[in-house]
Scaffold this active site. Structure first.
Site, short mmCIF file in Angstrom:
data_model
loop_
_atom_site.label_atom_id
_atom_site.label_comp_id
_atom_site.label_asym_id
_atom_site.label_seq_id
_atom_site.Cartn_x
_atom_site.Cartn_y
_atom_site.Cartn_z
N ASP A 297 0.83 -1.21 0.00
CA ASP A 297 0.00 0.00 0.00
C ASP A 297 0.87 1.27 0.00
O ASP A 297 1.98 1.26 0.52
CB ASP A 297 -0.92 -0.02 1.22
N ASN B 85 -10.93 -2.67 -5.04
CA ASN B 85 -10.19 -1.78 -5.95
C ASN B 85 -10.92 -1.58 -7.29
O ASN B 85 -10.64 -0.64 -8.02
CB ASN B 85 -8.76 -2.27 -6.19
C1 IPE Z 1 -5.31 -2.77 -0.07
O1 IPE Z 1 -4.98 -1.44 -0.29
C2 IPE Z 1 -5.34 -3.51 -1.39
C3 IPE Z 1 -4.06 -3.70 -2.04
C4 IPE Z 1 -2.91 -3.36 -1.58
C5 IPE Z 1 -4.14 -4.38 -3.31
P1 IPE Z 1 -6.10 -0.32 -0.44
O2 IPE Z 1 -5.40 0.96 -0.56
O3 IPE Z 1 -7.06 -0.67 -1.50
O4 IPE Z 1 -6.85 -0.44 0.97
P2 IPE Z 1 -7.82 0.58 1.71
O5 IPE Z 1 -8.94 0.85 0.78
O6 IPE Z 1 -7.05 1.79 2.03
O7 IPE Z 1 -8.24 -0.17 2.93
C1 IPE Z 2 -1.57 0.27 -3.32
O1 IPE Z 2 -1.40 1.64 -3.37
C2 IPE Z 2 -1.86 -0.32 -4.67
C3 IPE Z 2 -3.22 -0.83 -4.82
C4 IPE Z 2 -4.17 -0.77 -3.92
C5 IPE Z 2 -3.53 -1.49 -6.06
P1 IPE Z 2 -2.62 2.66 -3.33
O2 IPE Z 2 -3.01 2.97 -4.72
O3 IPE Z 2 -3.71 2.18 -2.46
O4 IPE Z 2 -1.91 3.92 -2.67
P2 IPE Z 2 -2.52 4.94 -1.61
O5 IPE Z 2 -3.04 4.14 -0.48
O6 IPE Z 2 -3.61 5.67 -2.33
O7 IPE Z 2 -1.38 5.81 -1.25
MG MG Z 3 -4.11 2.40 -0.48
#
Ligand code: IPE
Ligand code: IPE
Ligand code: MG
Length: 244
Positions: free
Chosen positions: A18, A66
């Protein structure tokens, strides 16, 4: 220097990768470039785990939730995934790495699905390490899908309700045959599971770090393993019981 004991490694590490979006924001880039840079961290994590002798590495790459992101970001993520598979298959063969994908894979559609099937088939006999990609994955969805199939088998007379145990149920999950994670790492500073491996993480050790995924490198991973090795996993018993 990080001091890890190679004889007491977690057998299975799971990672919630993340912080790509925030990393991009900090570097005055669009979110998609954050994901692009995150791919380099994936390569580093696989390489490090293979090098030190981790047997299973599960990477949360795309959650069920997602799909709710803007369409352009979803398709960029799926494209990056396809590129990753294309670029890494040779390395997986060289490093004796087997690829397994878990999740609601059908929803990924073509051409991703064929690419996943192709790489999984090609690497299926590799035994050095198993990399499990969680794609279009949701923990509750997985449990519901398992229950659906199990009830189907009950109605078809293949099993009876008395036969239902936690071991049997686990065989209906995407992760059938894979060990539970010993260590979960979540980067990006959030303290939540986000619907990841809900069943499988009943006794997993959790490690959270503020480091954003595109910055996560070998030294960060080794630090997480070092932290894991300081913990006492009691599984409900007392500390005294473990010493005897
Ligand atoms: C969790 O990250 C999913 C992945 C890393 C693929 P998110 O960024 O989607 O999680 P939330 O929504 O902040 O909980
Ligand atoms: C994790 O990074 C990747 C996925 C969830 C696919 P994010 O895209 O959630 O990054 P933040 O949380 O917005 O910084
Ligand atoms: Mg995230």
């Amino acid at each position: 220097m990080t001091e890890i004991d190679l004889k007491r490694l977690p057998k299975h590490i799971a990672i919630i990768m993340d912080g790509n979006g925030r990393w991009a924001e900090r570097h005055a880039m669009g979110r998609i470039l954050g994901h692009k840079n995150g791919a380099e961290s994936v390569r580093a994590a696989v390489r490090t785990c293979r090098r030190i002798g981790i047997r299973y590495l599960t990477l949360y790459a795309f959650s069920m939730e997602n799909w709710l992101r803007p369409e352009a970001e979803v398709s960029a993520l799926l494209n990056l995934l396809k590129e990753y598979l294309e670029n890494e298959v040779q390395e997986m063969m060289d490093q004796d790495i087997r690829l397994v994908a878990i999740g609601n894979l059908d929803s990924l559609g073509e051409p991703i699905l064929s690419k996943i099937n192709e790489v999984s088939a090609r690497t299926s006999r590799n035994r050095g390490m198993t990399v499990i990609l969680a794609l279009s994955y949701g923990g509750r969805d997985e449990i519901a899908a398992a229950a659906r199939r199990m009830v189907g088998d009950c109605l078809a007379g293949k099993i009876t309700p008395e036969k239902v145990t936690k071991e049997l149920f686990a065989d209906y999950l995407y992760t059938a045959g894979l060990p539970d994670p010993d260590l979960l790492i979540r980067t990006g500073g959030e303290y939540r599971i986000s619907n990841f491996l809900l069943w499988q993480m009943a006794y997993t050790e959790f490690y959270f770090t503020e480091v954003l995924w595109p910055d996560f490198r070998e030294r960060h991973l080794l630090k997480a393993v070092e932290d894991y090795q300081k913990r006492e996993r009691r599984f409900g018993r007392t500390s005294e019981q473990l010493k005897t």
